[in-house]
Write an enzyme that holds these catalytic residues in place. Structure first.
Site, PDB file in Angstrom:
ATOM      1  N   LYS A 236      32.862  30.759  26.957  1.00 45.54           N
ATOM      2  CA  LYS A 236      32.650  30.604  28.398  1.00 45.54           C
ATOM      3  C   LYS A 236      31.593  31.625  28.778  1.00 45.54           C
ATOM      4  CE  LYS A 236      34.427  31.470  32.974  1.00 45.54           C
ATOM      5  NZ  LYS A 236      35.510  31.586  33.954  1.00 45.54           N
TER       6      LYS A 236
ATOM      7  N   GLY B  15      38.122  34.060  42.878  1.00 41.63           N
ATOM      8  CA  GLY B  15      39.184  34.822  43.528  1.00 41.63           C
ATOM      9  C   GLY B  15      39.344  34.569  45.010  1.00 41.63           C
TER      10      GLY B  15
ATOM     11  N   ALA C  16      36.472  28.344  38.976  1.00 41.29           N
ATOM     12  CA  ALA C  16      36.418  29.376  40.034  1.00 41.29           C
ATOM     13  C   ALA C  16      36.624  28.789  41.421  1.00 41.29           C
ATOM     14  CB  ALA C  16      35.100  30.141  40.027  1.00 41.29           C
TER      15      ALA C  16
END
Lengths: 264, 264, 264, 264
Positions: free
Chosen positions: D101, D162, D189
């Protein structure tokens, strides 16, 4: 109260395109009604050798001269940095301006900018003395890199050209604004209606560049005027300090028996 | 180009509230700057017997007289039809107008109208000769019933009072517009910024009533002016015929070697 | 972990409709695949005197019996309280249940509930011993009134029937949830896809009632199964405590040289 | 029914991160409950020379071995192509996998990928035999370039790491899907809750990679299970053919006296 484009102060925050109108006469009226002082035009519209093309350029040049409108040539239709650089030089020679709306299209479907070729062309043209207004996606890192290369003006999209979808990603646009406080930021592409333009200015953007929203309205001249009011509304709103959004209702009815000026 | 309120033609599509301003002087300047020709005020603000209350009313009456602004008394704070009806009669006596913004609040949290009590009060007051501007939720059936009772003006909310959340449910608002083409429709409550007001007019609404968005701005007078431009932008946009939204990008760059006026 | 409907605990949070399927066989398979333990059906589907209608009811009754599914008759198609009350009584006699999904449609365009007639019918039917599951708009005051009349279950819409628009106004739905913590709340109408159903449960809703989203899918049986997973996802998510949304990015990369269990 | 990662078929469409959990034990239980068969981990978590770091890697390696979970090392925290390339090589040596990744962060505020450095690192690492899963923005041209370089898997963001904001720009994500039909597309994400993950799969995405949404839930293990159901819901929904959204309501009540199977 003005928009700064490489040191030139522009009174209107609206920049307007000159394509897609029903006729040159309506285009002219719409541009004037919009109050825009910057007008984009595409060199690719007509081959320079062809007479029709020259006539249009003369027409636009004359319109610009008569109404104190600045020309902002663009590289619409270019798909590589090299192609854009070549066109930019032809454009500078023809229109006698270092300003350039730099477009390097990377996809035939969404007509979005190619970030890599855009950076490459920007670097080359700044080295050649151009003042670049790059049309780009709402990618903060791309905007930061354009700024670092010397772009004082940066123009992220609202949504794909001609879709009229308005601000697809206000979060990204707001992030760019807060991270590049010194840049002149103009929303370019995707504006569909005056409320979209007001929203862009409310987010703190310095200006809005559009074409289809006016040219494809049923009445382009009236719509141009609508946008001129929208720019004033958005500019004032941004300066006046928008009330914070709240989660729960708040009475605007004052409490009984409280003096008016103390009621909240 | 004007807003029709029970046969009276009003030049501005903005209706403005008079509470929550930092001072009476700023309120007065903001009202004038907004260009609004209708001003709401609450009888519950002060007990009629109390001198401060009468001073405010005289103050507002004088402001209205001097600037050709019509007063629109409201029943803010009422929680039952009976209470609203009583207040309405006091209000008519005091302000000499049959117009009434009818509010019957049904919940302390979101301060929304109570649809049942609202219908009840509307019926009673129309029977008494009032011309009702009901503040209601964006419920088509409720709006239809109000219209059937004789309300020529209907005022659904955008979002809860004082939240500044803007148009929470544009689909509902658009449905009401398309189903009640004859009614004068005004968005009331929840407007937070000029782009919200423009959006309401773009949807075909006839007007916007607001208070907090101006009164709670950092600079209420400048914000009032911003809204006056917003109303002009929205009204013109609605008349000018907004371009249809499209799913895929469309170049605004004309095709090469096509005469300008044929390029699409 | 179960849905409470007037004291009966139901293991699945999905309630499913029985109309619009390509065939009875596919309907049956879809209902079973969905895991739903409550199945709505309309008495208006067929005139009771007509044999085809009776065959369908027997078919549904048999399906219900074999799979421990409860029948929830509805009054779809009724436009007045009187009509709904009459149908409700016929329905109780036929299906031997006090449960009733009460629908009183107030508009032919958006097929929304008529709040006034709904309240009237609810009152009459509760007096007659029915246990009402009212289909209503997302109007908090209306929901509160239904609750006060004795509705232990309340079913606000997500968006108009058959549109598949999902949750048009999450703010309203969340407000109803927070203001009526004791009520069993089920989102009814407008669900288009499993993510909509998950969202409803994440907001704290107890259940979801749908029909078109399954019946009109290309493969209704597979879609029914998708919704059964969606209900489990939503229920668990709501219990597990969703992370708070944040305005700025937070690395999920732990800081170098910090023990794993202290990294945030 | 499976996710293809460079020719390896993975049964679960969920890829999960291993940071931010309250404890290693809860992390382990959450990973198992999620059903994920791919687990990302950061080499930057601990310096390789440090014993704590090695213990964690051994812990994760053992977890992976025992549960047939594949390790997907990431370059989280890298800010340049060179740094990422160096870390990638260390990672390959340590974990014995060509999968990577690839993260090259371009901004400290929104932690977004740097498109330029990402392309540079991708090219270098593919030349070195790596199989790259690049974390990128939702920029179609960037995705196309990554694909052209040889990335069989591409991972655009939903929103910043986040934030839990979910799919900020579904239009961009849908465009990438339709323009790169051969690529394995994973949303990486910004996922905050199971409905976000279902929505990604409904758009046709092949998988979802997340960390905070599980690790920061009140009960990470229960939330992991919620996401495992969400993946099944989303996968089935996408296959079952979602009903088209409609502008106006459609009754799900069948017409009276029409045989059931012909009612629409």
């Amino acid at each position: 109260m003005s928009l700064s484009v490489y040191g030139t102060e522009i009174d209107s925050r609206l920049l307007i395109g000159t394509a897609l109108y029903p006729s040159p006469a309506i285009m002219q009226q719409a541009v004037i009604a919009s109050g825009a002082q910057v007008m984009t035009l595409s060199l690719k519209r007509q081959a320079p050798a062809e007479q029709g093309g020259q006539m249009i350029w003369q027409y636009l040049q004359q319109l610009a001269d008569e109404h104190q409108i600045k020309l902002l040539p663009n590289t619409a239709g270019c798909k590589t940095a090299n192609e854009a650089v070549t066109l930019a030089h032809m454009s500078r020679e023809l229109f006698q301006t270092n300003w350039l709306k730099l477009e390097v299209i990377g996809d035939d479907y969404n007509l979005q900018p190619d970030p890599i070729e855009l950076l490459k062309a920007t670097k080359a043209l700044i080295d050649d003395g151009f003042q670049i207004l790059p049309y780009c996606t709402d990618d903060l890192v791309l905007c930061q890199r354009l700024y670092d290369l010397g772009c004082e003006v940066i123009m992220p999209w609202a949504s794909p050209i001609g879709t009229g979808k308005g601000l697809m990603n206000p979060y990204n646009l707001a992030t760019i604004r807060s991270r590049l406080p010194q840049a002149t930021l103009i929303v370019d592409a995707g504006i569909g209606k005056p409320s979209d333009a007001v929203q862009a200015l409310e987010l703190g953007y310095d200006g809005v560049l559009l074409n289809s929203a006016v040219a494809l309205a049923s009445d382009p001249v009236a719509m141009a005027k609508a946008f001129s009011y929208a720019m004033q509304a958005g500019e004032l709103a941004q300066q006046a300090g928008i009330m914070p959004e709240r989660q729960t209702a708040q009475p605007s009815t004052p409490t009984l028996d409280t003096p008016f000026w103390h009621q909240t």
